[in-house]
Design an enzyme around this catalytic site. Structure first.
Site, PDB file in Angstrom:
ATOM      1  N   GLY A 180       0.740  -1.255   0.000  1.00  0.00           N
ATOM      2  CA  GLY A 180       0.000   0.000   0.000  1.00  0.00           C
ATOM      3  C   GLY A 180       0.766   1.299   0.000  1.00  0.00           C
ATOM      4  O   GLY A 180       0.132   2.360   0.010  1.00  0.00           O
ATOM      5  N   GLY A 182       2.656   2.695  -2.386  1.00  0.00           N
ATOM      6  CA  GLY A 182       2.917   3.279  -3.701  1.00  0.00           C
ATOM      7  C   GLY A 182       2.041   4.481  -4.020  1.00  0.00           C
ATOM      8  O   GLY A 182       0.929   4.625  -3.494  1.00  0.00           O
ATOM      9  N   CYS A 185      -1.235   3.365  -5.594  1.00  0.00           N
ATOM     10  CA  CYS A 185      -1.868   2.226  -4.919  1.00  0.00           C
ATOM     11  C   CYS A 185      -2.871   2.748  -3.891  1.00  0.00           C
ATOM     12  O   CYS A 185      -2.550   3.648  -3.111  1.00  0.00           O
ATOM     13  CB  CYS A 185      -0.816   1.359  -4.228  1.00  0.00           C
ATOM     14  SG  CYS A 185      -1.504  -0.063  -3.351  1.00  0.00           S
TER      15      CYS A 185
END
Length: 371
Positions: A180, A182, A185
């Protein structure tokens, strides 16, 4: 239900404390690292920065350029068997050691690998799933290792030490760490699941190194300082997505937009109308691989039991990736001089992190016209 009360940290929560150093110049710092992989037993020396296996980043063209610069690339999963065979067939030694083929954990993924491996000398595989905690994933890694004992396996993603250990013991050489963090993301927003990235890197690195394995810090880096913090926290490799998006080598479509400025045009001065000068700005589409855009492109849309866990954005067009790499490597070298590490491998041993509430002065960030 239980609550962990230990403080967990992200890159934005710390700075690296400078210390007295005998290094006189950034030129004295070596960023190359020599690796010996625990399970495949391959050895290779490279600058341990990786392009992520995402659309617009993990392309053949990007891999060729990063190989030239002695960096690593994980190719996108969506290349077909023929394209991969054509790429890896007759590949030179350096490319075989700096490019990984990416697959999932389905039977068709495994069959695609077998076909490519039968026709080429590809040495690295990236077994990539969003949730590395499924029993099926761990079993697939073990099955792959049993069948291909000399292939270097990159596997992930996970964020805890115990799962890092399990993957290494099941055959992974390098574990991808990050759920998570990114830029494109949205897993943390959609699911509430994740782990602050710097703490994940520190804990997983400790677990991996105790077994002779390695880790990749995958996601969460927005500038060279974050990359340096990941290495300082014990990461052996750092994987980049958003920081390498928007370049020519990503092969994305360039989108041009017109923007009005605050400057009046010469025509408006003559006739008295309010006509403003416009300027062009170029962008490239970039999206998470679990986003609606990625699912539409590769699978015809989202399955009815899924939701999007990625966003689609426009990133500024950045030209050739070599300029960005130079900026990144220069920043990491500078970090090493501040910490007193003449080799990248020594950075984590030389680092003291300082917890802080603000890492930089951002007053002119919106007005920056160059770096």
């Amino acid at each position: 239900m239980r609550i962990e009360t230990d403080v967990k940290l992200d890159f934005k929560d710390v700075l690296i404390r400078p210390k007295r150093s005998t290094l006189g110049s950034r030129k004295e710092v070596s960023l190359n690292r020599e690796f010996r992989y625990r399970n495949s037993d391959w050895r290779y020396s490279t600058i341990p920065i990786m392009a992520s296996n995402m659309d617009g980043v993990g392309t053949f063209t990007m891999a060729d350029k990063l190989t030239e610069l002695n960096l690593f690339t994980c190719l996108v999963k969506t290349y077909n068997t023929k394209e991969l065979i054509d790429y890896f067939k007759d590949a030179h030694y350096k490319k075989l050691n700096t490019v990984a083929m990416s697959i999932g954990i389905t039977d068709s993924d495994f069959e695609k690998w077998r076909e490519v491996r039968k026709n080429t000398e590809v040495r690295y595989v990236c077994i990539d799933v969003a949730n590395g905690y499924s029993e099926r994933f761990s079993e697939f890694v073990k099955k792959f290792r049993d069948e291909y004992p000399r292939t270097t396996i990159i596997a992930g993603n996970v964020v805890t030490g115990e799962m890092t250990e399990e993957l290494i013991l099941n055959g992974a050489d390098i574990v991808k760490v990050g759920i998570g963090p990114g830029s494109v993301c949205t897993t943390r927003l959609q699911t509430g699941v994740g782990y602050p990235q710097l703490s994940a890197v520190i804990e997983c690195a400790d677990a991996a190194h105790g077994l002779g394995g390695h880790i990749i810090a995958d996601g969460g880096c927005t500038n060279p300082g974050d990359i340096a913090k990941a290495f300082a926290g014990g990461a052996d490799f750092v994987m980049l997505g958003g920081m390498l998006a928007g370049h020519d080598e990503g092969e994305g479509n360039i989108i041009t937009k017109q923007y009005a400025t605050n400057e009046l045009s010469s025509k408006s001065r003559l006739v008295g109308s309010q006509s403003f000068v416009t300027e062009e700005k170029k962008f490239v589409q970039f999206y998470g691989m679990s986003s609606t855009a990625a699912n539409k492109k590769h699978f015809g849309g989202l399955k009815e039991y899924r939701s999007s866990e990625g966003r689609e954005v426009l990133v500024p067009y950045r030209g050739a990736v070599a300029n960005t790499i130079q900026d990144i490597l220069g920043g990491v070298r500078s970090t090493c001089t501040y910490a007193g590490a003449n080799k990248l491998k020594q950075l984590s041993k030389c680092t003291t992190f300082v917890r802080c509430t603000q890492t930089h002065n951002g007053i002119y960030e919106k007005n920056t016209i160059g770096n």
